[in-house]
Every structure is written in C-alpha cells, then in structure tokens.
Design a protein around this motif. Structure first.
Motif, short mmCIF file in Angstrom:
data_model
loop_
_atom_site.label_atom_id
_atom_site.label_comp_id
_atom_site.label_asym_id
_atom_site.label_seq_id
_atom_site.Cartn_x
_atom_site.Cartn_y
_atom_site.Cartn_z
N HIS A 1 -24.67 -46.59 -28.85
CA HIS A 1 -25.37 -45.56 -29.62
C HIS A 1 -25.82 -44.40 -28.73
N GLU A 2 -26.18 -44.71 -27.47
CA GLU A 2 -26.70 -43.68 -26.58
C GLU A 2 -25.64 -42.64 -26.19
N ASP A 3 -24.35 -43.02 -26.30
CA ASP A 3 -23.29 -42.09 -25.93
C ASP A 3 -22.73 -41.32 -27.12
N VAL A 4 -22.90 -41.84 -28.32
CA VAL A 4 -22.27 -41.24 -29.50
C VAL A 4 -22.80 -39.83 -29.75
N GLU A 5 -24.10 -39.67 -29.70
CA GLU A 5 -24.69 -38.36 -30.02
C GLU A 5 -24.26 -37.28 -29.03
N PRO A 6 -24.30 -37.54 -27.69
CA PRO A 6 -23.84 -36.50 -26.77
C PRO A 6 -22.38 -36.11 -26.97
N ILE A 7 -21.52 -37.07 -27.24
CA ILE A 7 -20.10 -36.75 -27.45
C ILE A 7 -19.92 -35.97 -28.75
N THR A 8 -20.68 -36.35 -29.78
CA THR A 8 -20.61 -35.62 -31.05
C THR A 8 -21.05 -34.16 -30.85
N GLU A 9 -22.11 -33.97 -30.09
CA GLU A 9 -22.58 -32.61 -29.80
C GLU A 9 -21.56 -31.83 -28.98
N LEU A 10 -20.89 -32.54 -28.06
CA LEU A 10 -19.87 -31.89 -27.23
C LEU A 10 -18.69 -31.43 -28.08
N ILE A 11 -18.25 -32.28 -29.01
CA ILE A 11 -17.13 -31.91 -29.88
C ILE A 11 -17.51 -30.70 -30.74
N ALA A 12 -18.74 -30.70 -31.25
CA ALA A 12 -19.20 -29.55 -32.04
C ALA A 12 -19.20 -28.28 -31.19
N LYS A 13 -19.58 -28.42 -29.94
CA LYS A 13 -19.64 -27.26 -29.04
C LYS A 13 -18.25 -26.70 -28.76
N VAL A 14 -17.32 -27.56 -28.36
CA VAL A 14 -15.98 -27.05 -28.02
C VAL A 14 -15.22 -26.64 -29.27
N GLY A 15 -15.65 -27.16 -30.43
CA GLY A 15 -14.98 -26.82 -31.68
C GLY A 15 -15.33 -25.44 -32.21
N LYS A 16 -16.31 -24.79 -31.60
CA LYS A 16 -16.69 -23.45 -32.07
C LYS A 16 -15.58 -22.43 -31.86
N ASP A 17 -14.76 -22.65 -30.85
CA ASP A 17 -13.71 -21.69 -30.52
C ASP A 17 -12.31 -22.24 -30.78
N ARG A 18 -12.21 -23.42 -31.40
CA ARG A 18 -10.92 -24.07 -31.56
C ARG A 18 -10.84 -24.76 -32.91
N THR A 19 -9.63 -25.17 -33.22
CA THR A 19 -9.39 -26.01 -34.40
C THR A 19 -9.30 -27.46 -33.91
N ILE A 20 -10.03 -28.35 -34.58
CA ILE A 20 -10.06 -29.75 -34.16
C ILE A 20 -9.73 -30.64 -35.34
N VAL A 21 -8.86 -31.62 -35.09
CA VAL A 21 -8.57 -32.67 -36.06
C VAL A 21 -8.98 -33.99 -35.40
N ILE A 22 -9.76 -34.80 -36.10
CA ILE A 22 -10.21 -36.05 -35.51
C ILE A 22 -9.88 -37.24 -36.42
N ILE A 23 -9.51 -38.34 -35.78
CA ILE A 23 -9.55 -39.65 -36.42
C ILE A 23 -10.84 -40.30 -35.96
N GLU A 24 -11.65 -40.78 -36.88
CA GLU A 24 -12.94 -41.34 -36.48
C GLU A 24 -13.40 -42.36 -37.51
N HIS A 25 -13.77 -43.55 -37.01
CA HIS A 25 -14.29 -44.60 -37.90
C HIS A 25 -15.79 -44.46 -38.14
N ASN A 26 -16.49 -43.84 -37.20
CA ASN A 26 -17.93 -43.68 -37.35
C ASN A 26 -18.19 -42.56 -38.35
N LEU A 27 -18.57 -42.94 -39.55
CA LEU A 27 -18.69 -41.95 -40.62
C LEU A 27 -19.89 -41.04 -40.47
#
Length: 266
Positions: free
Chosen positions: A196-222
C-alpha cells in the motif's frame, strides 16, 4: 524501388488526429480460439485510458497487438493517424509507442543512472556502442539525471537497480520508458505486487508524467483506475463489454457480473 517514408498528418500540414491511438476491429486467434475478437479502442490524445477486465479477458493480448509483439489476425492499428498494423515492434517504438511490462525490465546490476543512459543510447542510436569510452556517452548524463529527477530518483542515481525498493524499481522503469520520448505509453500493471505504501506514489507519478502524454494502462487495482483514468474499456472473454467513465462502468450490471464480486469490488 525507392522507399518513400510516410508522413504523419502533422508533418503533412494536416491537423493532428483526435485519437493518438486507435484499434479498429483487432482480433487474435490461436488455432480456432479467439483470445481477442473485434476489439475497437479509441485513445484520446493527452488522456489516461484504462483497459480492465477479469483474468483471461484478453487485456495483455491487446497490449501485445498494439505494440506489435503479436501480429493481429485481423483489424487495423493507427498511431497518430498512421497505419502501423504491419510494422515491427522496433519501428513502432521509434514512432513513439512504448510499453513497460508488468515485471520490471531494468538491468539489476547497473545503477539507476546507467539504466536510464542505456535507454537514451537506444533512443539516439548508440545502443550497440558499449565498448566505447564512457566519455562518448557522458553527454547523456544530464538528460538521464533530469529523467531520474522527474520520477523522484535523483538521490538514487548511483544505486544499483537491485538495491531499490519495489516501488522505486517501477519508478526507474518509468524513467527508462520516458527516455525513449514516447508520445503514447502503455503501462502493464504498474502497481502489481506493490504494498500500500508504494501504490500512492506510483499513482501520483503516472498522473504527473501523463500530463504531457497519452497513457494506456492495464490495472487490477480499481482505486488506481478510478483516480487516474478519464475513460475505461472493459474486456470480457476477448471482447469489449463496455466503455465509459469510471462512474458509468462501475454501475454497469454486466461489469459487476463479470467481476463476480458485486458492487463492493468496483
């Protein structure tokens, strides 16, 4: 016959297409079994689009076809309006469609800086120059450090990838993906196996890098899907079950049934 390189719509002076990535009726059969059948995807430029579904729904097969690791049995794939259906994986990556994998694909015994620099060498056509002096690739260090800073790993530049925590290894993988300067990133289970301690930082990182790009994700964590994705495509048994916002798909009785867990899982 002389080969003429196909121009993108933007290069030809046309407006950029609305969709950065499209799949039109893509299918993949193995013998008589269809792992994916007639799937349509329209990924809007600059958005985060999630591909979800129960195990065996065909998500990874779709990713493999989009990046050309698998050749579709039928259908068409468009990147920035260009038909890439017959291109090999290497050419697709050069045109800006880059995938990260569920299992970390970094070099464990290289430092973080070296891992990113290897990716940059590939981008700039130096991937086979390992025997050359480090001075020859020193010019890439500044860009590599900038990428490490972008993913929060500046202080870990000299550490071996094997010494990183699991969450930081995934951040390093995102940095190596960014080194290829993708316009479209495909992320396969970016939070798989994380505490759990790593999920939030990675989620925030994806949101950050996604501001300038198009992202498609497969993800089980809803919960990750709900916080990141503007559009969600739900697959079931290789076909599109539905598509919409998180609110729309999470209240869809067919989606609830497909997950076999009731409303609480969505």
């Amino acid at each position: 016959m002389q080969h003429t390189e196909q121009q993108s719509p933007a290069e030809a002076g046309s407006p950029a297409p609305e969709y950065a990535l499209e799949a039109r009726g893509i299918s993949k059969s193995f013998g008589g079994f269809f792992a994916v059948k007639d799937v349509d995807l329209k990924i809007r430029r600059g958005s985060v689009h999630a591909l979800i579904g129960p195990n065996g729904a065909g998500k990874t097969t779709c990713f493999n076809m989009l990046t050309k690791a698998l050749q579709p049995t039928s259908g068409q794939i468009l990147l920035e309006g260009r038909d890439i259906s017959r291109l090999p994986t290497s050419e697709v990556a050069q045109q800006g469609l880059v995938r990260s994998f569920q299992i970390s694909a970094t070099f464990p015994h290289l430092t973080c800086l070296e891992n990113v620099r290897v990716a940059l060498q590939s981008k700039y056509g130096r991937s086979f120059h390992f025997w050359r002096s480090l001075r020859a690739v020193a010019e890439l260090n500044e860009r590599a450090m900038a990428l490490l800073g972008e993913v929060g790993l500046s202080d870990s530049a000299g550490l071996a990838a094997s010494d990183l925590s699991y969450g930081k290894k995934r951040a390093l993988e995102i940095a190596t993906t960014l080194a290829l300067d993708p316009s479209v990133m495909l992320l396969d289970e970016p939070t798989a196996g994380m505490g759990h301690e790593d999920v939030e930082p990675i989620t925030e990182l994806i949101a950050k890098v996604g501001k300038d790009r198009t992202i498609v994700i497969i993800e089980h964590n809803l919960s990750v899907v709900s916080s990141l994705s503007e559009r969600i495509t739900v697959l079931k048994q290789g076909e599109v079950l539905t598509e919409g916002t998180y609110a729309e798909v999470s209240s869809n009785p067919d989606v609830i049934s497909a997950y076999m867990g009731g409303v609480d899982e969505l």
